[in-house]
Write a protein that holds these residues in place. Structure first.
Motif, PDB file in Angstrom:
ATOM      1  N   VAL A 195      -2.342  -2.919  -1.293  1.00 55.18           N
ATOM      2  CA  VAL A 195      -2.403  -1.950  -0.204  1.00 55.18           C
ATOM      3  C   VAL A 195      -3.532  -2.292   0.763  1.00 55.18           C
ATOM      4  O   VAL A 195      -3.422  -2.050   1.969  1.00 55.18           O
ATOM      5  CB  VAL A 195      -2.582  -0.521  -0.767  1.00 55.18           C
ATOM      6  CG1 VAL A 195      -2.964   0.464   0.337  1.00 55.18           C
ATOM      7  CG2 VAL A 195      -1.308  -0.057  -1.454  1.00 55.18           C
ATOM      8  N   MET A 196      -4.612  -2.863   0.263  1.00 62.44           N
ATOM      9  CA  MET A 196      -5.771  -3.167   1.105  1.00 62.44           C
ATOM     10  C   MET A 196      -5.701  -4.547   1.753  1.00 62.44           C
ATOM     11  O   MET A 196      -6.626  -4.945   2.453  1.00 62.44           O
ATOM     12  CB  MET A 196      -7.051  -3.050   0.278  1.00 62.44           C
ATOM     13  CG  MET A 196      -7.380  -1.634  -0.138  1.00 62.44           C
ATOM     14  SD  MET A 196      -7.559  -0.521   1.296  1.00 62.44           S
ATOM     15  CE  MET A 196      -9.108  -1.123   1.996  1.00 62.44           C
ATOM     16  N   ARG A 197      -4.611  -5.272   1.577  1.00 60.58           N
ATOM     17  CA  ARG A 197      -4.475  -6.558   2.257  1.00 60.58           C
ATOM     18  C   ARG A 197      -4.298  -6.321   3.750  1.00 60.58           C
ATOM     19  O   ARG A 197      -3.648  -5.360   4.176  1.00 60.58           O
ATOM     20  CB  ARG A 197      -3.275  -7.324   1.701  1.00 60.58           C
ATOM     21  CG  ARG A 197      -3.439  -7.739   0.251  1.00 60.58           C
ATOM     22  CD  ARG A 197      -2.276  -8.574  -0.232  1.00 60.58           C
ATOM     23  NE  ARG A 197      -2.185  -9.840   0.486  1.00 60.58           N
ATOM     24  CZ  ARG A 197      -1.538 -10.905   0.016  1.00 60.58           C
ATOM     25  NH1 ARG A 197      -0.935 -10.861  -1.164  1.00 60.58           N
ATOM     26  NH2 ARG A 197      -1.475 -12.017   0.716  1.00 60.58           N
ATOM     27  N   VAL A 229      -4.727  -1.441   7.851  1.00 61.13           N
ATOM     28  CA  VAL A 229      -3.982  -1.724   9.077  1.00 61.13           C
ATOM     29  C   VAL A 229      -3.430  -0.429   9.652  1.00 61.13           C
ATOM     30  O   VAL A 229      -2.998   0.464   8.927  1.00 61.13           O
ATOM     31  CB  VAL A 229      -2.838  -2.731   8.826  1.00 61.13           C
ATOM     32  CG1 VAL A 229      -3.392  -4.069   8.396  1.00 61.13           C
ATOM     33  CG2 VAL A 229      -1.857  -2.202   7.783  1.00 61.13           C
ATOM     34  N   ILE A 230      -3.472  -0.328  10.979  1.00 65.09           N
ATOM     35  CA  ILE A 230      -2.946   0.847  11.658  1.00 65.09           C
ATOM     36  C   ILE A 230      -2.313   0.413  12.968  1.00 65.09           C
ATOM     37  O   ILE A 230      -2.762  -0.552  13.607  1.00 65.09           O
ATOM     38  CB  ILE A 230      -4.040   1.903  11.919  1.00 65.09           C
ATOM     39  CG1 ILE A 230      -3.426   3.210  12.442  1.00 65.09           C
ATOM     40  CG2 ILE A 230      -5.100   1.380  12.879  1.00 65.09           C
ATOM     41  CD1 ILE A 230      -4.375   4.383  12.409  1.00 65.09           C
ATOM     42  N   ALA A 240      10.225 -10.860   0.257  1.00 61.70           N
ATOM     43  CA  ALA A 240       9.156  -9.872   0.432  1.00 61.70           C
ATOM     44  C   ALA A 240       9.005  -9.411   1.872  1.00 61.70           C
ATOM     45  O   ALA A 240       8.489  -8.318   2.129  1.00 61.70           O
ATOM     46  CB  ALA A 240       7.827 -10.442  -0.058  1.00 61.70           C
ATOM     47  N   ASP A 241       9.455 -10.224   2.840  1.00 64.56           N
ATOM     48  CA  ASP A 241       9.238  -9.869   4.243  1.00 64.56           C
ATOM     49  C   ASP A 241      10.375  -9.042   4.835  1.00 64.56           C
ATOM     50  O   ASP A 241      10.431  -8.835   6.045  1.00 64.56           O
ATOM     51  CB  ASP A 241       9.025 -11.134   5.089  1.00 64.56           C
ATOM     52  CG  ASP A 241      10.211 -12.084   5.031  1.00 64.56           C
ATOM     53  OD1 ASP A 241      11.117 -11.871   4.214  1.00 64.56           O
ATOM     54  OD2 ASP A 241      10.216 -13.060   5.821  1.00 64.56           O
ATOM     55  N   ALA A 283       2.487  -6.149   8.919  1.00 63.76           N
ATOM     56  CA  ALA A 283       1.476  -6.202   7.865  1.00 63.76           C
ATOM     57  C   ALA A 283       2.147  -6.207   6.499  1.00 63.76           C
ATOM     58  O   ALA A 283       3.075  -5.433   6.239  1.00 63.76           O
ATOM     59  CB  ALA A 283       0.535  -5.013   7.981  1.00 63.76           C
ATOM     60  N   ARG A 284       1.667  -7.076   5.620  1.00 67.53           N
ATOM     61  CA  ARG A 284       2.230  -7.161   4.279  1.00 67.53           C
ATOM     62  C   ARG A 284       2.105  -5.820   3.545  1.00 67.53           C
ATOM     63  O   ARG A 284       3.013  -5.388   2.840  1.00 67.53           O
ATOM     64  CB  ARG A 284       1.528  -8.271   3.492  1.00 67.53           C
ATOM     65  CG  ARG A 284       2.193  -8.616   2.163  1.00 67.53           C
ATOM     66  CD  ARG A 284       1.341  -9.610   1.381  1.00 67.53           C
ATOM     67  NE  ARG A 284       1.138 -10.844   2.094  1.00 67.53           N
ATOM     68  CZ  ARG A 284       1.925 -11.918   1.955  1.00 67.53           C
ATOM     69  NH1 ARG A 284       2.964 -11.873   1.142  1.00 67.53           N
ATOM     70  NH2 ARG A 284       1.665 -13.036   2.624  1.00 67.53           N
ATOM     71  N   ALA A 285       0.951  -5.149   3.712  1.00 68.89           N
ATOM     72  CA  ALA A 285       0.745  -3.866   3.040  1.00 68.89           C
ATOM     73  C   ALA A 285       1.727  -2.817   3.545  1.00 68.89           C
ATOM     74  O   ALA A 285       2.233  -1.996   2.769  1.00 68.89           O
ATOM     75  CB  ALA A 285      -0.689  -3.390   3.259  1.00 68.89           C
TER      76      ALA A 285
END
Length: 337
Positions: A103-105, A262-263, A67-68, A119-121
């Motif tokens: 998406v919101m993680r 996240v940004i 996943a990463d 960021a995972r998202a």
């Protein structure tokens, strides 16, 4: 040596990703290189590129990636060894029941080989944006209207990917796709080029382009992001990306890269700002994609973040002293004032 055709499978949800990769390998009669095996390596993508040719006696290999792993790293690595292996499919498996939650993680994963985190998202969205095919699993529990909105959202985020609903454990095989290092598959790129033409639309899903000729006040921008956009005042901004200029760092163009909560802003170029003509070209060019968006509200809020007449007329030297709460850019010509 015969060129081996590679099907790479990515996705945030390990059980669904693994099950799909196993089915695809069985379906096409190809060996499977699993994420569990690749995760033991310091560089799973390089390991996959190295090992895949020795697995491909049938002429094809299915590779399930952890996943990463960044989708761009997969495309780049396989394109560098194109004489032995050819990446024909990059399939992103997306859990429809958890997509908006994922998406919101706001948690981060360490990147292998260095001290950086991602960021995972962001990983999930960029995997979707660069995929040749997106497969929605666990979609059966979704109400019809919700599923329609999710599918339209995927088409806006990744307009060049083929979208499929997994049905009865069988998965249609899309034709091979020419996957290159270019970054033009993402929906936000199409928005900035005024070329977005998603296959599926929905009244709840919106994409729009925002431009402004003046640089942004970093302090007001942080307040807007943290207290208005992230809490959902203007709807659910799933993805925004593009190019911007912070007034307190006026000589550097930055990438604006935002997913959910996240940004990040990263320097991508620098240039002098003394010529008057250049002052007309130091603003923003941003794409927004999301659900139930208040376009007029977002536009007005961003307009208010840009420098006022008084601030702008004070000139670049004064801009350097404006509040700037964002992390410094090590490689930029200037740090926050």
């Amino acid at each position: 040596m015969e060129t081996i055709e590679i099907t790479a499978v990515v996705g945030a949800c390990a059980p669904e990703r693994r099950a799909f990769a196993q089915r695809r390998a069985t379906q096409i009669g190809a060996p499977l290189l699993t994420a569990a095996r690749l995760s033991a390596s310091a560089d799973p993508v390089l390991e996959a590129v190295t090992v895949a040719p020795w697995f491909g006696s049938s002429g094809a290999v299915v590779i399930e990636l952890p996943a990463d792993v960044r989708a761009t790293d997969v495309i780049r690595a396989f394109s560098e060894d194109s004489e032995r292996i050819r990446l024909t499919h990059l399939i992103c498996v997306v859990d429809a029941a958890h997509l908006l939650t994922d998406v919101m993680r706001d948690d981060y994963l360490p990147q292998r080989g260095d001290a950086l985190f991602v960021a995972r998202a962001e990983l999930l969205i960029t995997q979707m944006e660069h995929a040749s095919q997106i497969v929605l699993v666990n979609w059966e529990s979704q109400a019809t209207a919700q599923l329609a909105a999710l599918m339209a959202l995927v088409h806006h985020l990744a307009p060049r990917a083929r979208l499929r609903l997994q049905q009865d454990g069988s998965d249609p095989i899309a034709p091979p796709t020419a996957l290159s290092r270019s970054q033009d598959r993402a929906g936000w790129i199409a928005v900035l080029n005024d070329e977005l033409d998603p296959y599926m639309t929905d009244a709840r899903v919106t994409a729009f382009r925002y431009t402004h000729e003046r640089p942004l006040h970093a302090g007001r921008l942080q307040a807007l992001l943290d207290h208005r956009i992230e809490p959902g005042e203007f709807g659910f901004v799933v993805r925004s990306a593009g190019f911007c200029r912070l007034a307190s760092r006026p000589r550097t163009i930055a990438s604006w890269d935002h997913v959910g909560r996240v940004i990040s802003f990263e320097p991508i170029g620098a240039g002098g700002i003394s010529p008057a003509a250049e002052l007309l070209a130091i603003g923003q060019d941003l794409a927004f994609i999301g659900l139930d968006l208040d376009i007029a509200g977002i536009t007005a809020a961003l307009d208010a973040v840009a420098l006022t007449d008084v601030e702008f007329s004070a000139g670049p030297e004064a801009w350097l002293r404006l509040p700037d709460p964002f992390p410094e850019w090590v490689t930029a010509e200037e740090s926050p004032g």
